[in-house]
Design a protein around this motif. Structure first.
Motif, mmCIF file in Angstrom:
data_model
loop_
_atom_site.group_PDB
_atom_site.id
_atom_site.type_symbol
_atom_site.label_atom_id
_atom_site.label_comp_id
_atom_site.label_asym_id
_atom_site.label_seq_id
_atom_site.Cartn_x
_atom_site.Cartn_y
_atom_site.Cartn_z
ATOM 1 N N ALA A 36 -27.419 79.586 32.100
ATOM 2 C CA ALA A 36 -26.652 80.311 33.127
ATOM 3 C C ALA A 36 -26.804 79.631 34.484
ATOM 4 O O ALA A 36 -25.820 79.445 35.209
ATOM 5 C CB ALA A 36 -27.115 81.766 33.196
ATOM 6 N N TYR A 37 -28.024 79.242 34.842
ATOM 7 C CA TYR A 37 -28.250 78.575 36.128
ATOM 8 C C TYR A 37 -27.474 77.255 36.184
ATOM 9 O O TYR A 37 -26.855 76.931 37.201
ATOM 10 C CB TYR A 37 -29.738 78.320 36.350
ATOM 11 C CG TYR A 37 -30.003 77.583 37.637
ATOM 12 C CD1 TYR A 37 -29.988 78.252 38.849
ATOM 13 C CD2 TYR A 37 -30.233 76.206 37.640
ATOM 14 C CE1 TYR A 37 -30.203 77.578 40.043
ATOM 15 C CE2 TYR A 37 -30.449 75.534 38.823
ATOM 16 C CZ TYR A 37 -30.440 76.210 40.020
ATOM 17 O OH TYR A 37 -30.648 75.538 41.192
ATOM 18 N N ALA A 38 -27.497 76.503 35.080
ATOM 19 C CA ALA A 38 -26.770 75.234 35.046
ATOM 20 C C ALA A 38 -25.267 75.452 35.199
ATOM 21 O O ALA A 38 -24.578 74.661 35.857
ATOM 22 C CB ALA A 38 -27.079 74.485 33.745
ATOM 23 N N LEU A 39 -24.745 76.528 34.608
ATOM 24 C CA LEU A 39 -23.314 76.835 34.742
ATOM 25 C C LEU A 39 -22.977 77.196 36.187
ATOM 26 O O LEU A 39 -21.960 76.752 36.723
ATOM 27 C CB LEU A 39 -22.916 77.963 33.789
ATOM 28 C CG LEU A 39 -21.438 78.324 33.740
ATOM 29 C CD1 LEU A 39 -20.570 77.129 33.358
ATOM 30 C CD2 LEU A 39 -21.214 79.476 32.764
ATOM 31 N N GLY A 45 -22.166 73.730 42.885
ATOM 32 C CA GLY A 45 -22.968 72.633 43.406
ATOM 33 C C GLY A 45 -24.426 73.049 43.467
ATOM 34 O O GLY A 45 -24.808 74.078 42.925
ATOM 35 N N PRO A 46 -25.264 72.238 44.118
ATOM 36 C CA PRO A 46 -26.686 72.580 44.189
ATOM 37 C C PRO A 46 -26.894 73.945 44.858
ATOM 38 O O PRO A 46 -26.480 74.151 45.988
ATOM 39 C CB PRO A 46 -27.287 71.472 45.043
ATOM 40 C CG PRO A 46 -26.280 70.363 45.000
ATOM 41 C CD PRO A 46 -24.939 71.011 44.801
ATOM 42 N N VAL A 47 -27.467 74.862 44.119
ATOM 43 C CA VAL A 47 -27.699 76.214 44.630
ATOM 44 C C VAL A 47 -29.170 76.570 44.422
ATOM 45 O O VAL A 47 -29.519 77.367 43.563
ATOM 46 C CB VAL A 47 -26.768 77.255 43.956
ATOM 47 C CG1 VAL A 47 -25.374 77.203 44.514
ATOM 48 C CG2 VAL A 47 -26.741 77.056 42.445
ATOM 49 N N GLU A 48 -30.021 75.956 45.222
ATOM 50 C CA GLU A 48 -31.453 76.123 45.039
ATOM 51 C C GLU A 48 -31.899 77.568 45.161
ATOM 52 O O GLU A 48 -32.859 77.983 44.523
ATOM 53 C CB GLU A 48 -32.204 75.264 46.052
ATOM 54 C CG GLU A 48 -31.991 73.775 45.844
ATOM 55 C CD GLU A 48 -32.631 72.942 46.930
ATOM 56 O OE1 GLU A 48 -33.383 73.489 47.745
ATOM 57 O OE2 GLU A 48 -32.377 71.726 46.940
ATOM 58 N N MET A 49 -31.241 78.347 45.980
ATOM 59 C CA MET A 49 -31.678 79.724 46.202
ATOM 60 C C MET A 49 -30.902 80.753 45.375
ATOM 61 O O MET A 49 -31.057 81.951 45.588
ATOM 62 C CB MET A 49 -31.588 80.072 47.688
ATOM 63 C CG MET A 49 -32.549 79.263 48.552
ATOM 64 S SD MET A 49 -34.272 79.358 47.994
ATOM 65 C CE MET A 49 -34.628 81.065 48.317
ATOM 66 N N ALA A 50 -30.096 80.308 44.435
ATOM 67 C CA ALA A 50 -29.439 81.269 43.541
ATOM 68 C C ALA A 50 -30.520 81.895 42.660
ATOM 69 O O ALA A 50 -31.412 81.207 42.171
ATOM 70 C CB ALA A 50 -28.391 80.565 42.682
#
Length: 107
Positions: A36-39, A45-50
């Motif tokens: 899910a995080y990879a999707l 794009g890079p979403v470090e804080m998701a």
């Protein structure tokens, strides 16, 4: 990955098995969450804080220690929440071993 879809493969080691020789539930949940995080990252794009805001897992059949394939499908890509369906399977795509509904909150 393609728009709305991502496939991830994971081969569990001995330390990921529970007594009885099956892949543990927490391992399956980690695979679903990773897919899910990879999707999310593939779309935003890079979403470090998701962060994961919800993960509901259904274990459908025993998960034998083989390569686990996770198919993540985007259900909703919103500004505040991203909702995905992730199905894990080992031998046959048509026979998932577990299914998760995962919700992410992007920053």
């Amino acid at each position: 990955a393609r728009p709305g879809f991502l496939r991830l493969a994971f081969t569990p080691g001995e330390q990921r098995l529970r007594p009885g020789g099956l892949v543990s539930g927490p391992t399956q949940m980690a695979v679903a969450d990773t897919a899910a995080y990879a999707l999310v990252a593939a779309h935003l794009g890079p979403v470090e804080m998701a962060v994961t805001s919800a993960l509901n897992m259904q274990f459908l059949r025993p998960c034998h220690p083989r390569t686990i394939t996770a198919d993540a499908h985007m259900l909703r890509l919103g500004r505040r929440l991203v909702i995905m369906d992730v199905r894990l399977w080992t031998d046959e795509e048509a026979k998932p071993v577990s299914q998760a509904t995962v919700t992410y909150a992007p920053p």
